[in-house]
Design a protein around this motif. Structure first.
Motif, short mmCIF file in Angstrom:
data_model
loop_
_atom_site.label_atom_id
_atom_site.label_comp_id
_atom_site.label_asym_id
_atom_site.label_seq_id
_atom_site.Cartn_x
_atom_site.Cartn_y
_atom_site.Cartn_z
N ILE A 163 -16.78 30.66 43.77
CA ILE A 163 -16.81 29.40 43.23
C ILE A 163 -18.05 28.78 42.26
CG2 ILE A 163 -17.75 28.19 45.24
CD1 ILE A 163 -14.54 26.92 43.12
N THR A 164 -19.17 29.11 42.83
CA THR A 164 -20.20 28.87 41.76
C THR A 164 -20.01 29.75 40.59
OG1 THR A 164 -21.59 28.90 43.71
CG2 THR A 164 -22.63 29.00 41.75
N ASP A 165 -19.95 30.76 40.37
CA ASP A 165 -19.64 31.40 38.94
C ASP A 165 -18.41 30.73 38.11
OD1 ASP A 165 -21.84 33.27 39.73
OD2 ASP A 165 -20.32 34.66 40.18
N ASP A 166 -17.54 30.39 38.95
CA ASP A 166 -16.25 29.80 38.23
C ASP A 166 -16.57 28.35 37.72
OD1 ASP A 166 -14.80 31.86 39.00
OD2 ASP A 166 -13.57 31.04 40.39
N LEU A 167 -17.49 27.72 38.31
CA LEU A 167 -17.66 26.14 37.89
C LEU A 167 -18.59 26.37 36.86
CD1 LEU A 167 -18.37 24.81 41.32
CD2 LEU A 167 -16.60 24.02 39.90
N VAL A 168 -19.59 27.27 36.79
CA VAL A 168 -20.67 27.43 35.66
C VAL A 168 -19.91 27.90 34.59
CG1 VAL A 168 -22.87 28.95 34.90
CG2 VAL A 168 -22.79 27.87 37.22
N LYS A 169 -19.04 28.87 34.83
CA LYS A 169 -18.03 29.19 33.59
C LYS A 169 -17.46 28.14 33.02
CE LYS A 169 -17.52 34.13 35.17
NZ LYS A 169 -16.63 35.14 35.67
N GLY A 170 -16.86 27.27 33.67
CA GLY A 170 -16.26 26.12 33.38
C GLY A 170 -17.18 24.76 32.66
N PHE A 220 -14.72 17.18 38.64
CA PHE A 220 -14.66 18.77 38.34
C PHE A 220 -14.64 19.70 39.25
CE2 PHE A 220 -17.22 22.38 36.74
CZ PHE A 220 -16.31 22.82 35.71
N LEU A 221 -15.40 19.34 40.22
CA LEU A 221 -15.72 20.27 41.62
C LEU A 221 -14.36 20.18 42.39
CD1 LEU A 221 -17.07 21.96 43.29
CD2 LEU A 221 -18.17 19.98 44.59
N GLU A 273 -21.03 19.13 33.15
CA GLU A 273 -19.92 19.65 32.22
C GLU A 273 -19.73 18.78 31.00
OE1 GLU A 273 -17.29 17.20 35.01
OE2 GLU A 273 -19.13 18.53 35.35
N GLY A 274 -19.33 19.47 30.03
CA GLY A 274 -18.87 18.56 28.82
C GLY A 274 -20.13 18.21 27.90
#
Length: 306
Positions: free
Chosen positions: A55-62, A96-97, A224-225
Motif C-alpha cells: 500500500i505504501t508503494d501504491d500511495l507514493v506512486k499516486g 486520498f488514503l 499529493e497534488g
C-alpha cells in the motif's frame, strides 16, 4: 476498511454498511474532520502494510510522499528536535488514503458494500445476530442483515450503547472531559521552498508551560497534488478560525517551515475548521467491566461492519 479486510480472511461474506456517499474527491458529508490534516503514526502504518501489502508503494506512486530522517521534523517550544533513526512518515490527505484502502477492500471477492444507515441490533437469546438498516436520508425501506459477527466502526458518535440499553443491558458509566479543542486546515501550492521536507510538527512544551506563547501549535505535510496541508490548533479562546489573513498571521508565529510556506506559497481554497468540545472515555477503557453482562456474537458465518 481495516476491519473488513481482517474479517475477509474468513471464507464467509463481509458486508460493509456505509451511509455516506463518498465522491470522487474522497469526501463525504458525514465526516467533516476528513478536511483536517491527519497523521498516520508508525504502528498504524505498519498495520496497514501488514493487511494491505504494497500500500505504501501504491500511495507514493499516486502522489503521496514518504519522509525519513531530516524529512520529518518535530519542534518543541520552537526548537528542532533530533531526528528519530529509522522513523518514516507518510504525507497524504485522509481522503486520498481512504480511497486507496476502499478500492483494495472493494476488490476482495467476499466483501460487498451496502449504502444504508444502521438503525439497531438484532438480538436473540443474548446474542447479536445481525443489524437493522434503512435508507440513509429518508429512513425508509428498513432491512435486516443477519450476521454471525458485527463490528461497530461508527466512531465516537456511535449509538451502540443506546441500542444495548434498549435491549435490556445496563448503561456503562461515561467519563466526559470538556476539552474545547479546535483545528483549522488550509492547503497551499507546494514547490521547492522546503526542499525534501515531508512532515513538520510544532507543539508547546515545558519552556512555555505548554501554552502557545513561544510558538503556535501546528503542523504541515507534503501531500499529493503538489500541495502543503497545514493545520493549526488551539483550545477555547485560542481556537483557530476560518479567516485566511488570521490563519497566515498565526502561521508566521509558528516554526520556520510554516513561516516559509505562509510567506512564499499561495493558499488554495478556504480554511476548514473543526471543533471537538468534549472527550469521552470509551467503553474499552474498563468501564464496560462495571456492566453485569454484554451480548455475544455467534461464531463463524457472515460478518457485518458498520
Amino acid at each position: 476498511m481495516t476491519a473488513a479486510r481482517h474479517r475477509a480472511e474468513s471464507p464467509e461474506d463481509v458486508v460493509v454498511v456505509e451511509p455516506d456517499v463518498i465522491g470522487d474527491d474522497g469526501f463525504g458529508r458525514r465526516t467533516p474532520q476528513r478536511h483536517q490534516l491527519h497523521a498516520l503514526l508508525a504502528m498504524g502504518h505498519t498495520q496497514l502494510e501488514r493487511w494491505f501489502p504494497g500500500i505504501t508503494d501504491d500511495l507514493v506512486k499516486g502522489g503521496a510522499l514518504l519522509g525519513e530522517g531530516d524529512d520529518v521534523q518535530f519542534y518543541l517550544d520552537g526548537r528542532l528536535k533530533a531526528p528519530v533513526p529509522g522513523a518514516r512518515m507518510l504525507g497524504a490527505t485522509r481522503p486520498f488514503l481512504e480511497t486507496h484502502l476502499r478500492s483494495r477492500v472493494a476488490a476482495i471477492e467476499n466483501v460487498r458494500f451496502s449504502q444504508a444507515q444502521t438503525t439497531g441490533l438484532v438480538i436473540r437469546e443474548d446474542r447479536v445476530i445481525g443489524v437493522t438498516t434503512a435508507a440513509p436520508e429518508s429512513g425508509d425501506a428498513e432491512e435486516t442483515i443477519e450476521a454471525d459477527f458485527v463490528v461497530d466502526a461508527m466512531g465516537r458518535t456511535s449509538p451502540l450503547e443506546d441500542w444495548l440499553v434498549q435491549n435490556g443491558w445496563g448503561k456503562a458509566p461515561v467519563d466526559r472531559m470538556r476539552i474545547d479543542l479546535g483545528y483549522a486546515t488550509a492547503m497551499f501550492h507546494r514547490g521547492n521552498e522546503l526542499g525534501s521536507t515531508v512532515i513538520v510538527h510544532s507543539s508547546p512544551g515545558p519552556a512555555s508551560n505548554y501554552q502557545p506563547m513561544v510558538t503556535e501549535p501546528g503542523a504541515l505535510a507534503a501531500v499529493e497534488g503538489d500541495r502543503w496541508s497545514v493545520v493549526l490548533a488551539g483550545y477555547a479562546d485560542h481556537r483557530p478560525g476560518p479567516d485566511r489573513k488570521e490563519f497566515l498571521r498565526r502561521m508566521r508565529r509558528c516554526v520556520p517551515p510554516l513561516q516559509t510556506v505562509a510567506d512564499t506559497s499561495a493558499m488554495i481554497g478556504d480554511v476548514k475548521t473543526y471543533r471537538s468540545r468534549a472527550g469521552v472515555v470509551p467503553c474499552g477503557s474498563g468501564h464496560c467491566g462495571r456492566v453485569a453482562s454484554r451480548p455475544r456474537t455467534r461464531g463463524g458465518g457472515p460478518s457485518v461492519g458498520s
